[in-house]
Design a protein around this motif. Structure first.
Motif, PDB file in Angstrom:
ATOM      1  N   ARG A  55      24.072  85.169  41.713  1.00  0.00           N
ATOM      2  CA  ARG A  55      23.918  84.923  40.104  1.00  0.00           C
ATOM      3  C   ARG A  55      24.430  86.573  39.669  1.00  0.00           C
ATOM      4  N   VAL A  84      35.129  80.283  35.482  1.00  0.00           N
ATOM      5  CA  VAL A  84      34.267  81.200  34.964  1.00  0.00           C
ATOM      6  C   VAL A  84      34.187  81.223  33.526  1.00  0.00           C
ATOM      7  N   GLN A  87      31.750  78.494  32.301  1.00  0.00           N
ATOM      8  CA  GLN A  87      30.327  78.571  32.752  1.00  0.00           C
ATOM      9  C   GLN A  87      29.436  79.259  31.769  1.00  0.00           C
ATOM     10  N   LYS A  88      28.399  78.770  31.358  1.00  0.00           N
ATOM     11  CA  LYS A  88      27.497  79.367  30.497  1.00  0.00           C
ATOM     12  C   LYS A  88      26.645  80.298  31.410  1.00  0.00           C
ATOM     13  N   PRO A  89      26.155  81.479  30.662  1.00  0.00           N
ATOM     14  CA  PRO A  89      25.169  82.381  31.595  1.00  0.00           C
ATOM     15  C   PRO A  89      23.764  82.012  31.276  1.00  0.00           C
ATOM     16  N   ASN A  90      23.107  82.181  32.446  1.00  0.00           N
ATOM     17  CA  ASN A  90      21.674  81.867  32.249  1.00  0.00           C
ATOM     18  C   ASN A  90      20.893  83.039  31.112  1.00  0.00           C
ATOM     19  N   LYS A  95      26.035  84.547  35.558  1.00  0.00           N
ATOM     20  CA  LYS A  95      26.500  83.445  35.851  1.00  0.00           C
ATOM     21  C   LYS A  95      26.318  82.999  37.362  1.00  0.00           C
TER      22      LYS A  95
END
Length: 116
Positions: A55, A84, A87-90, A95
């Motif tokens: 992560r 990349v 992809q959505k970050p948390n 990511k």
């Protein structure tokens, strides 16, 4: 797994005994490189096998550095950048990447990144 064997007989015997290593949490921060993760790796027939979860913060910058230093094969660069970007970050701004190791091949998703 089998730590005493590693300590008493060395890495060759440890690997030959299908030993392994597992971490439920690790973290590395080095300059702008900031990653946390977990892994579970065993050895089968002398080769590592398992999964690594990463992560990362600033994944786009890291990927570009890997591409610039020819650590990501050129034929996969555009695909990797696209994945990349999609992809959505948390909630912590990280990511996720899952790296699998099987049959001597290290992959992220369907992209091979290393072969033993």
């Amino acid at each position: 797994k089998n730590w005493m064997l590693l300590e008493t007989e060395g890495d060759a015997a440890w690997i030959a005994a299908n030993s392994g290593i597992k971490s439920e949490h690790w973290a590395v921060k080095w300059g702008s490189f900031d990653v946390v993760g977990d892994f579970d790796i065993t050895f089968k027939d002398g080769l590592p096998e398992g999964v690594i979860h990463l992560r990362l913060k600033e994944l786009k910058l890291l990927l570009q550095k890997l591409i610039d230093n020819k650590l990501v094969p050129r034929q996969y660069a555009v695909t990797a950048k696209t994945l990349v970007a999609l992809q959505k970050p948390n909630a912590q701004g990280r990511k996720s990447i899952e790296i699998t190791i099987k049959d001597g091949v290290v992959k992220t998703g369907f992209i091979p990144i290393y072969k033993f």
